[in-house]
Design a protein around this motif. Structure first.
Motif: not given
Length: 94
Positions: A53-67
């Motif tokens: 998945l495309e993921f912006d490590l410089a500006n992650p959102t907490p919901t990106d990590l929920d699963e």
């Protein structure tokens, strides 16, 4: 276990192979659509069942990590604006 591995370079792919051998479901991150395609092509060449998945490590959102159950921080960023996960404001997490 669902494992998110940031970065799918040679090191990231090796980590993914090792975790997949233990039965984990692997997801790699990529910083762009081009990187995403390269990551999936490398996984396919290795016979590694993974998603990316495309993921912006410089500006992650907490919901990106929920699963995910585990996070392997393997990526580097050229961004000078990296944020610490602890710097998220509560409103951003909602």
């Amino acid at each position: 276990m669902k494992v998110l591995i940031t970065g799918a370079s040679e090191i990231g792919l090796a980590i993914g192979q090792a975790r997949a051998a233990k039965g984990d479901q692997i997801t790699f991150t990529a910083s762009s659509a081009e990187s995403l395609e390269k990551c999936l092509a490398n996984c396919q060449a290795l016979g590694l069942k993974a998603r990316a998945l495309e993921f912006d490590l410089a500006n992650p959102t907490p919901t990106d990590l929920d699963e995910f159950d585990a996070l392997v921080l393997n990526a580097a960023s050229r961004s000078v604006k990296l944020r610490k996960f602890t710097d998220w404001k509560e409103a951003e997490a909602a």
